[in-house]
Write a protein that holds these residues in place. Structure first.
Motif, PDB file in Angstrom:
ATOM      1  N   ASN A   1      13.895 -19.083  -1.534  1.00  0.00           N
ATOM      2  CA  ASN A   1      13.490 -20.449  -1.871  1.00  0.00           C
ATOM      3  C   ASN A   1      12.923 -20.502  -3.291  1.00  0.00           C
ATOM      4  N   LEU A   2      13.681 -19.972  -4.223  1.00  0.00           N
ATOM      5  CA  LEU A   2      13.202 -19.869  -5.596  1.00  0.00           C
ATOM      6  C   LEU A   2      13.026 -21.233  -6.241  1.00  0.00           C
ATOM      7  N   LYS A   3      12.034 -21.315  -7.113  1.00  0.00           N
ATOM      8  CA  LYS A   3      11.702 -22.539  -7.830  1.00  0.00           C
ATOM      9  C   LYS A   3      11.807 -22.281  -9.325  1.00  0.00           C
ATOM     10  N   PRO A   4      12.021 -23.325 -10.127  1.00  0.00           N
ATOM     11  CA  PRO A   4      12.090 -23.118 -11.583  1.00  0.00           C
ATOM     12  C   PRO A   4      10.853 -22.427 -12.138  1.00  0.00           C
ATOM     13  N   GLU A   5       9.704 -22.664 -11.539  1.00  0.00           N
ATOM     14  CA  GLU A   5       8.469 -22.032 -12.024  1.00  0.00           C
ATOM     15  C   GLU A   5       8.396 -20.542 -11.700  1.00  0.00           C
ATOM     16  N   ASP A   6       9.358 -20.030 -10.950  1.00  0.00           N
ATOM     17  CA  ASP A   6       9.434 -18.587 -10.703  1.00  0.00           C
ATOM     18  C   ASP A   6      10.145 -17.861 -11.844  1.00  0.00           C
ATOM     19  N   THR A   7      10.686 -18.611 -12.788  1.00  0.00           N
ATOM     20  CA  THR A   7      11.365 -18.003 -13.925  1.00  0.00           C
ATOM     21  C   THR A   7      10.399 -17.129 -14.717  1.00  0.00           C
ATOM     22  N   ALA A   8      10.771 -15.864 -14.884  1.00  0.00           N
ATOM     23  CA  ALA A   8       9.896 -14.898 -15.557  1.00  0.00           C
ATOM     24  C   ALA A   8      10.607 -13.553 -15.630  1.00  0.00           C
ATOM     25  N   VAL A   9      10.024 -12.656 -16.409  1.00  0.00           N
ATOM     26  CA  VAL A   9      10.409 -11.249 -16.343  1.00  0.00           C
ATOM     27  C   VAL A   9       9.551 -10.607 -15.258  1.00  0.00           C
ATOM     28  N   TYR A  10      10.205  -9.938 -14.334  1.00  0.00           N
ATOM     29  CA  TYR A  10       9.510  -9.305 -13.217  1.00  0.00           C
ATOM     30  C   TYR A  10       9.396  -7.805 -13.464  1.00  0.00           C
ATOM     31  N   TYR A  11       8.165  -7.297 -13.314  1.00  0.00           N
ATOM     32  CA  TYR A  11       7.870  -5.899 -13.581  1.00  0.00           C
ATOM     33  C   TYR A  11       7.404  -5.191 -12.313  1.00  0.00           C
ATOM     34  N   CYS A  12       7.875  -3.976 -12.152  1.00  0.00           N
ATOM     35  CA  CYS A  12       7.430  -3.112 -11.076  1.00  0.00           C
ATOM     36  C   CYS A  12       6.351  -2.176 -11.631  1.00  0.00           C
ATOM     37  N   ALA A  13       5.358  -1.840 -10.809  1.00  0.00           N
ATOM     38  CA  ALA A  13       4.281  -0.965 -11.248  1.00  0.00           C
ATOM     39  C   ALA A  13       3.894  -0.014 -10.127  1.00  0.00           C
ATOM     40  N   ALA A  14       3.359   1.156 -10.518  1.00  0.00           N
ATOM     41  CA  ALA A  14       2.945   2.176  -9.553  1.00  0.00           C
ATOM     42  C   ALA A  14       1.574   2.713  -9.918  1.00  0.00           C
ATOM     43  N   ALA A  15       0.789   3.032  -8.886  1.00  0.00           N
ATOM     44  CA  ALA A  15      -0.548   3.580  -9.100  1.00  0.00           C
ATOM     45  C   ALA A  15      -0.824   4.652  -8.054  1.00  0.00           C
ATOM     46  N   ARG A  16      -1.317   5.786  -8.509  1.00  0.00           N
ATOM     47  CA  ARG A  16      -1.710   6.844  -7.581  1.00  0.00           C
ATOM     48  C   ARG A  16      -3.010   6.419  -6.909  1.00  0.00           C
ATOM     49  N   THR A  17      -3.034   6.427  -5.573  1.00  0.00           N
ATOM     50  CA  THR A  17      -4.244   6.034  -4.841  1.00  0.00           C
ATOM     51  C   THR A  17      -4.590   7.088  -3.803  1.00  0.00           C
ATOM     52  N   TRP A  18      -5.875   7.202  -3.517  1.00  0.00           N
ATOM     53  CA  TRP A  18      -6.326   8.156  -2.518  1.00  0.00           C
ATOM     54  C   TRP A  18      -6.164   7.602  -1.113  1.00  0.00           C
ATOM     55  N   SER A  19      -6.379   6.317  -0.987  1.00  0.00           N
ATOM     56  CA  SER A  19      -6.332   5.697   0.331  1.00  0.00           C
ATOM     57  C   SER A  19      -4.940   5.157   0.610  1.00  0.00           C
ATOM     58  N   SER A  20      -4.433   5.427   1.790  1.00  0.00           N
ATOM     59  CA  SER A  20      -3.090   4.961   2.137  1.00  0.00           C
ATOM     60  C   SER A  20      -3.047   3.462   2.359  1.00  0.00           C
ATOM     61  N   GLY A  21      -4.204   2.831   2.563  1.00  0.00           N
ATOM     62  CA  GLY A  21      -4.217   1.409   2.872  1.00  0.00           C
ATOM     63  C   GLY A  21      -4.572   0.508   1.707  1.00  0.00           C
ATOM     64  N   THR A  22      -4.718   1.073   0.517  1.00  0.00           N
ATOM     65  CA  THR A  22      -5.132   0.274  -0.641  1.00  0.00           C
ATOM     66  C   THR A  22      -3.973  -0.538  -1.212  1.00  0.00           C
ATOM     67  N   VAL A  23      -4.206  -1.836  -1.394  1.00  0.00           N
ATOM     68  CA  VAL A  23      -3.271  -2.682  -2.130  1.00  0.00           C
ATOM     69  C   VAL A  23      -3.964  -3.116  -3.414  1.00  0.00           C
ATOM     70  N   LEU A  24      -3.265  -3.100  -4.508  1.00  0.00           N
ATOM     71  CA  LEU A  24      -3.837  -3.369  -5.824  1.00  0.00           C
ATOM     72  C   LEU A  24      -3.228  -4.640  -6.400  1.00  0.00           C
ATOM     73  N   THR A  25      -4.080  -5.575  -6.795  1.00  0.00           N
ATOM     74  CA  THR A  25      -3.598  -6.855  -7.298  1.00  0.00           C
ATOM     75  C   THR A  25      -3.873  -7.061  -8.785  1.00  0.00           C
TER      76      THR A  25
ATOM     77  N   SER B   1       0.829  -1.198   0.000  1.00  0.00           N
ATOM     78  CA  SER B   1       0.000   0.000   0.000  1.00  0.00           C
ATOM     79  C   SER B   1       0.867   1.252   0.000  1.00  0.00           C
ATOM     80  N   ARG B   2       0.226   2.360  -0.298  1.00  0.00           N
ATOM     81  CA  ARG B   2       0.927   3.638  -0.320  1.00  0.00           C
ATOM     82  C   ARG B   2       1.566   3.934   1.032  1.00  0.00           C
ATOM     83  N   GLY B   3       0.872   3.595   2.081  1.00  0.00           N
ATOM     84  CA  GLY B   3       1.399   3.838   3.419  1.00  0.00           C
ATOM     85  C   GLY B   3       2.430   2.817   3.862  1.00  0.00           C
ATOM     86  N   GLY B   4       2.562   1.740   3.106  1.00  0.00           N
ATOM     87  CA  GLY B   4       3.541   0.705   3.444  1.00  0.00           C
ATOM     88  C   GLY B   4       3.100  -0.235   4.549  1.00  0.00           C
TER      89      GLY B   4
END
Length: 127
Positions: free
Chosen positions: A85-109, A52-55
């Motif tokens: 404890n990485l597994k072969p199925e964790d192989t991927a390109v990992y992307y970071c993303a950001a979203a402006r939110t009004w609520s400090s407690g919002t987590v976006l999935t 969340s925005r507030g962490g």
């Protein structure tokens, strides 16, 4: 202009660890909800972790829960994803993303909820 730059990916053996970093410029991560997604070859991009925005709130995909940890730094410029404890199925390109939110407690999935994306960092786990 918000820019996100990921780093820390690489090749690791199964059971190993990596720490991914997402450096944010043009924004204060304390005002943005942040997330990590991943995309394996031939598959759709999927949610991994979010903070969340507030962490004070986090969320994880079931496939990574207990192994991955998302966190932010006190300077509010970098978000991390600790991969253990990485597994072969964790192989991927990992992307970071950001979203402006009004609520400090919002987590976006959902990927569609995010406004800004980094270029990605490759994580490869060998068996």
């Amino acid at each position: 202009q918000v820019q996100l730059v990921e780093s820390g990916g690489g090749l690791v053996q199964a059971g190993g660890s990596l720490r991914l970093s997402c450096a944010a410029s043009g924004c204060d991560t304390s005002t943005y909800a942040m997330g990590w997604f991943r995309q394996a070859p031939g598959k759709e991009r999927e949610f991994a972790a979010a903070i969340s925005r507030g962490g004070d709130r986090t969320a994880y995909a079931d496939s990574v829960k207990g192994r991955f940890t998302i966190s932010g730094d006190n300077a509010k410029t970098t978000v991390y994803l600790q991969l253990n404890n990485l597994k072969p199925e964790d192989t991927a390109v990992y992307y970071c993303a950001a979203a402006r939110t009004w609520s400090s407690g919002t987590v976006l999935t959902r990927a569609g909820s995010y406004d800004y994306w980094g270029q990605g960092t490759q994580v490869t786990v060998s068996s």
